[in-house]
Write a protein that holds these residues in place. Structure first.
Motif, PDB file in Angstrom:
ATOM      1  N   UNK A 256     -27.348  45.719 -11.847  1.00  0.00           N
ATOM      2  CA  UNK A 256     -26.098  45.991 -12.715  1.00  0.00           C
ATOM      3  C   UNK A 256     -25.022  44.936 -12.717  1.00  0.00           C
ATOM      4  N   UNK A 257     -25.561  43.522 -12.474  1.00  0.00           N
ATOM      5  CA  UNK A 257     -24.574  42.662 -12.177  1.00  0.00           C
ATOM      6  C   UNK A 257     -24.454  42.154 -13.837  1.00  0.00           C
ATOM      7  N   UNK A 258     -23.050  41.581 -14.013  1.00  0.00           N
ATOM      8  CA  UNK A 258     -22.768  41.074 -15.296  1.00  0.00           C
ATOM      9  C   UNK A 258     -21.854  39.552 -15.031  1.00  0.00           C
ATOM     10  N   UNK A 259     -22.204  38.604 -15.437  1.00  0.00           N
ATOM     11  CA  UNK A 259     -23.549  38.375 -16.287  1.00  0.00           C
ATOM     12  C   UNK A 259     -24.748  38.899 -15.454  1.00  0.00           C
ATOM     13  N   UNK A 260     -25.841  39.304 -16.016  1.00  0.00           N
ATOM     14  CA  UNK A 260     -27.082  39.573 -15.425  1.00  0.00           C
ATOM     15  C   UNK A 260     -27.738  38.435 -14.461  1.00  0.00           C
ATOM     16  N   UNK A 261     -28.003  38.936 -13.367  1.00  0.00           N
ATOM     17  CA  UNK A 261     -28.785  38.104 -12.432  1.00  0.00           C
ATOM     18  C   UNK A 261     -27.885  36.848 -11.878  1.00  0.00           C
ATOM     19  N   UNK A 262     -26.620  37.116 -12.018  1.00  0.00           N
ATOM     20  CA  UNK A 262     -25.652  35.908 -11.534  1.00  0.00           C
ATOM     21  C   UNK A 262     -24.215  36.589 -10.986  1.00  0.00           C
ATOM     22  N   UNK A 263     -24.040  35.779  -9.826  1.00  0.00           N
ATOM     23  CA  UNK A 263     -22.714  36.069  -9.178  1.00  0.00           C
ATOM     24  C   UNK A 263     -22.132  34.789  -8.892  1.00  0.00           C
ATOM     25  N   UNK A 264     -20.917  34.706  -8.675  1.00  0.00           N
ATOM     26  CA  UNK A 264     -20.138  33.468  -8.463  1.00  0.00           C
ATOM     27  C   UNK A 264     -20.248  32.980  -7.291  1.00  0.00           C
ATOM     28  N   UNK A 265     -19.925  31.855  -7.043  1.00  0.00           N
ATOM     29  CA  UNK A 265     -20.007  31.137  -5.690  1.00  0.00           C
ATOM     30  C   UNK A 265     -19.339  31.677  -4.389  1.00  0.00           C
ATOM     31  N   UNK A 266     -17.722  32.060  -4.967  1.00  0.00           N
ATOM     32  CA  UNK A 266     -17.148  32.830  -4.127  1.00  0.00           C
ATOM     33  C   UNK A 266     -17.621  34.238  -3.632  1.00  0.00           C
ATOM     34  N   UNK A 267     -18.088  34.909  -4.647  1.00  0.00           N
ATOM     35  CA  UNK A 267     -18.749  36.174  -4.368  1.00  0.00           C
ATOM     36  C   UNK A 267     -19.907  36.122  -3.380  1.00  0.00           C
ATOM     37  N   UNK A 268     -20.903  34.970  -3.622  1.00  0.00           N
ATOM     38  CA  UNK A 268     -21.684  34.585  -2.490  1.00  0.00           C
ATOM     39  C   UNK A 268     -21.436  34.693  -1.261  1.00  0.00           C
ATOM     40  N   UNK A 269     -20.466  33.758  -0.977  1.00  0.00           N
ATOM     41  CA  UNK A 269     -19.980  33.570   0.399  1.00  0.00           C
ATOM     42  C   UNK A 269     -19.214  34.935   0.840  1.00  0.00           C
ATOM     43  N   UNK A 270     -19.040  35.883  -0.090  1.00  0.00           N
ATOM     44  CA  UNK A 270     -18.212  37.171   0.366  1.00  0.00           C
ATOM     45  C   UNK A 270     -19.365  37.934   0.975  1.00  0.00           C
ATOM     46  N   UNK A 271     -20.685  37.926   0.251  1.00  0.00           N
ATOM     47  CA  UNK A 271     -21.776  38.707   0.625  1.00  0.00           C
ATOM     48  C   UNK A 271     -22.206  38.247   2.144  1.00  0.00           C
ATOM     49  N   UNK A 272     -22.302  37.138   2.214  1.00  0.00           N
ATOM     50  CA  UNK A 272     -22.842  36.350   3.273  1.00  0.00           C
ATOM     51  C   UNK A 272     -21.785  36.831   4.717  1.00  0.00           C
ATOM     52  N   UNK A 273     -20.399  36.682   4.459  1.00  0.00           N
ATOM     53  CA  UNK A 273     -19.562  37.175   5.679  1.00  0.00           C
ATOM     54  C   UNK A 273     -19.507  38.645   5.858  1.00  0.00           C
ATOM     55  N   UNK A 274     -19.579  39.252   4.768  1.00  0.00           N
ATOM     56  CA  UNK A 274     -19.701  40.829   4.978  1.00  0.00           C
ATOM     57  C   UNK A 274     -20.889  41.149   5.619  1.00  0.00           C
TER      58      UNK A 274
END
Length: 602
Positions: A256-274
Motif C-alpha cells: 500500500x505504498x503511495x506512489x506504488x513501489x516507491x519510498x523516499x531516500x530518507x524513508x529508506x534510511x529510516x527503515x534500515x536504522x529501525x
C-alpha cells in the motif's frame, strides 16, 4: 531462479501483518509545499541551520541530515557551519559509491555516514550496505548513515558496535550479530558481497514512521511541549520528500505504498536504522538465510517427496491433487519462515516438486503399463500352456507310453496322431477366439468349451463328466464314479477363479487317468464348512510312488496361492490318492483374492 526468488521474497514481505509506527524514529521531510514557501532549491543553508537548531532544543538522541552539503548553498552557509560545530549528535551524509560526493567540511569522521544504495538487476532495493572500504583509500573504512545513527542511539543504552563473534567480518551490537550478506544468500546467485551488507526486513505498513514537514514544525513551534514529545530521545532523520526531486528508492516489499513501489531516500534510511535498533532492543528478527548445504538438502527433499507422492497415489489425478496440496504447503512454510526472519528457497523447491511430480507420474504410469502388458503376456502364456497341457500333451503322453510298451497297432497310432493334430488345431482356434473374449470361456482338453458365466457347480460337473470320457488308460478300469459339488454363491467367485478351479479339477482327473493304475473307484466332491470350501478328488489307484512335483502339481499349487488357500496331495494307505484344494469363501478373504486377481489382469 534468482528473479523469481526476489519476487517471492517481496510478496511474502508484503503479506505480513501491518506493523505499528516505530516511535523511536521521526522523519522531518521537506515536501513540495516547503519548497514553494522557500522559493528555492536546493534548500539554502540558513533554512537547514535554523531547522537543526530548532530540533536540537528538544533533545533528540541523534539527528541524521540526509541532504548533501559538500558545497555552500547561500544564504546562511556560515550559520550552517556553526551549527555543525555545535551539534555533536549530528550525522551528515556523503557518497562513496560509485561517484564520490564529499561530506560537509570540518566534521569528524564519526559524524559522517554515506547514503549509497545497492539496487538489484530489477531495480529494486533488498540490501543495505552498512560499511565498505573507501575507493580512494582502501585502508580507510566508511560507515553508512543508518549504521552511524544506530550506533549513536544504542551507545546511550550502553551497547557498543563491535566485530561479530560467529562471523568476524560482520558487525555486532551487544549480543545481536548482524547477519552478513554472502554471494549466494537466499535467492541471490554470485552477487558481489563487498563490504558488509544486510538483507532488508522492511517495516510493513503504509506509515512506518511519524513524518513532519518544515511547515508542521513552524506551525507547532509555539507549543514546546508538543515538539519535545515528538523529538526528545528519538532518532530524527531530515530529508527531502518532494516528488519533483525524485529521491526515490524502488521496492515491492511494502504494501500500500503511495506512489506504488516507491519510498523516499530518507524513508529508506529510516527503515534500515529501525531494523537494526528493533533487532537489538526488541529482538525483532533480522532476515537470515540457510547455508548452501541446507538449501540443497531442502530442495532435494521436496524432489524426493514428489517421487514418493507419485508412488503413493499411483494415479495421475490423485498425484496432481497431492502435488497441489504439497505446493501450497511449501508456500505456506516459506511464508511462515519469512515471518520468523528466515528466507528459504521456495521457487527452486516448488519447481523440483512440480516437475518431479509430473515426470514421475508420467514415468510411473508408463512403467505400470509396461508391467501390466508383461503380466498379461505371462498370464496368456501360462493359460496357453494349461490348455495345451490338459489337451494335446495328455494325448501325446498316452501315445508315447503305448509306443514304449509296443502295444499300439499302426492303424491305432495313425488314428491317435490324427486326433492329436485335430486337438492342436482346435487349441489354436480356441486361443484366437479367447483373445477376443478371454474372460467368458474355457476350453477343456476334451475340446469342450465352457461358458464361465454358469454356476461353479454346473461347471465342475461338466469338467468331471467330459474328462472321464477321455481316452486315458486308467479310466478303462473304473467301476464306481461318484461326484457331489456343493454350490457356491456367485459373489464369492470371479470369472478367473472359476477358470482356475475348472483347470484344477481337470488336471487332477487327467493325472488319475494317466497314473492311477488299477483304479476302480473315483470320487470328486465339493464341500462347504464354516466359511471354507474343499474340493477333493479321491481314487483307489496305485498311490504316490514319487516325490517329484510335475507341471500339474505346480499348477495346482499356483491355483492355491491365487485363491489364498492350500493344496495337498497324499496317499491313502497302501493304495489310493487324495488331492484337496481348500480356500476361504468368507467376504473378507474373497475381496482380497478378487483384488489380487484383478491386479494380475491389469
Amino acid at each position: 531462479m534468482q528473479f523469481i526468488e526476489w519476487v517471492t521474497l517481496d510478496s511474502f514481505l508484503c503479506l505480513r501483518p501491518s506493523e505499528s509506527i516505530d516511535e523511536r524514529v521521526v522523519i522531518v521531510g521537506i515536501d513540495e509545499q516547503d519548497i514553494r514557501r522557500i522559493r528555492n532549491y536546493p534548500i539554502p543553508d540558513r533554512e537547514i541551520a535554523k531547522l537543526l537548531r530548532t530540533l536540537q532544543k528538544y533533545q533528540p538522541r541523534v539527528i541524521g541530515l540526509d541532504i548533501v552539503r559538500d558545497i555552500p548553498v547561500e544564504p546562511g552557509h556560515a550559520e550552517l557551519v556553526a551549527a555543525f560545530k555545535d551539534i555533536k549528535n549530528l550525522i551528515a551524509v556523503e557518497k562513496v559509491l560509485p561517484e564520490v560526493i564529499k561530506p560537509p567540511p570540518d566534521l569528524p569522521s564519526e559524524q559522517i555516514g554515506f547514503a549509497d544504495v545497492l539496487s538489484d538487476d530489477d531495480g529494486k532495493v533488498r540490501r543495505a550496505i552498512l560499511g565498505t572500504k573507501r575507493p580512494e583509500d582502501d585502508k580507510k573504512y566508511a560507515f553508512s548513515l543508518p549504521l552511524r545513527l544506530a550506533e549513536t542511539y544504542l551507545k546511550v543504552e550502553g551497547i557498543e558496535l563491535s566485530n561479530g563473534i560467529g562471523d568476524r567480518d560482520t558487525m555486532r551490537f551487544g549480543s545481536t550479530e548482524l547477519p552478513r550478506f554472502l554471494p549466494n544468500s537466499g535467492g541471490y546467485v554470485r552477487t558481489d558481497d563487498f563490504g558488509v551488507q544486510l538483507l532488508l526486513n522492511y517495516r510493513n505498513g503504509q506509515e512506518g514512521f511519524r513524518t513532519l514537514s518544515l511547515k508542521d514544525i513552524n506551525d507547532i513551534e509555539t507549543n514546546p511541549n508538543l515538539l519535545r514529545d515528538a523529538f526528545s530521545g528519538r532518532i530524527v532523520l531530515i530529508g527531502v520528500t518532494a516528488p519533483s526531486i525524485k529521491d526515490f528508492i524502488n521496492t515491492s516489499a511494502i504494501a500500500n505504498l503511495q506512489p506504488p513501489g516507491k519510498i523516499y531516500g530518507v524513508e529508506f534510511n529510516a527503515h534500515v536504522v529501525s531494523e537494526i535498533v528493533s533487532a537489538v532492543l526488541n529482538g525483532q528478527p533480522l532476515l537470515k538465510t540457510w547455508s548452501e548445504g541446507w538449501e540443497y538438502l531442502w530442495i532435494i527433499g521436496w524432489g524426493i517427496l514428489a517421487i514418493y507422492l507419485g508412488r503413493l497415489t499411483q494415479s495421475p489425478l490423485k498425484n496432481l491433487v497431492y502435488v497441489a496440496v504439497a505446493s501450497l504447503s511449501l508456500v505456506g512454510i516459506g511464508y511462515t519462515f519469512i515471518v520468523r526472519g528466515w528466507w528459504i528457497p521456495i521457487a527452486p523447491a516448488l519447481l523440483v516438486l512440480v516437475i518431479n511430480g509430473a515426470i514421475f507420474s508420467t514415468f510411473y504410469q508408463y512403467d505400470r503399463f509396461l508391467r501390466s502388458q508383461i503380466e498379461i503376456r505371462q498370464h496368456t502364456i501360462e493359460r496357453t500352456f494349461v490348455v495345451i497341457h490338459n489337451g494335446p500333451l495328455q494325448t501325446l503322453a498316452k501315445i508315447l507310453r503305448h509306443v514304449q510298451d509296443q502295444d499300439l497297432e499302426q492303424d491305432q497310432l495313425l488314428e491317435d496322431l490324427k486326433n492329436l493334430n485335430y486337438e492342436i488345431r482346435e487349441v489354436g482356434e480356441y486361443l484366437k477366439l479367447e483373445a477376443l473374449d478371454r474372460e467368458e470361456s474355457l476350453r477343456l482338453g476334451s475340446g469342450l468349451i465352457l461358458d464361465l458365466k454358469l454356476p461353479i457347480r454346473d461347471l465342475l460337473y461338466e469338467v468331471y463328466s467330459h474328462t472321464l470320457q477321455r481316452n486315458f488308460p486308467c479310466f478303462k478300469t473304473l467301476k464306481v464314479k461318484a461326484y457331489s459339488f456343493a454350490p457356491i454363491e456367485e459373489q464369492y467367485l470371479s470369472i478367473e477363479q472359476k477358470r482356475e478351479l475348472c483347470q484344477f479339477l481337470e488336471e487332477v482327473l487327467c493325472n488319475v487317468g494317466k497314473h492311477a493304475k488299477g483304479v476302480t473307484r473315483l470320487s470328486a466332491t465339493g464341500k462347504q464348512s464354516e466359511g471354507w470350501y474343499t474340493l477333493s478328488i479321491k481314487d483307489n489307484g496305485a498311490g504316490i510312488h514319487s516325490c517329484y512335483e510335475g507341471q500339474g502339481t505346480k499348477q495346482c499349487l499356483n491355483i492355491a496361492r491365487q485363491l489364498k488357500g492350500k493344496f495337498q496331495r497324499k496317499s491313502l494307505g497302501d493304495k489310493g490318492t487324495v488331492c484337496e484344494l481348500t480356500w476361504s469363501i468368507s467376504s473378507k478373504n474373497w475381496i482380497l483374492a478378487h483384488i489380487r486377481h484383478n491386479t494380475n489382469l491389469m
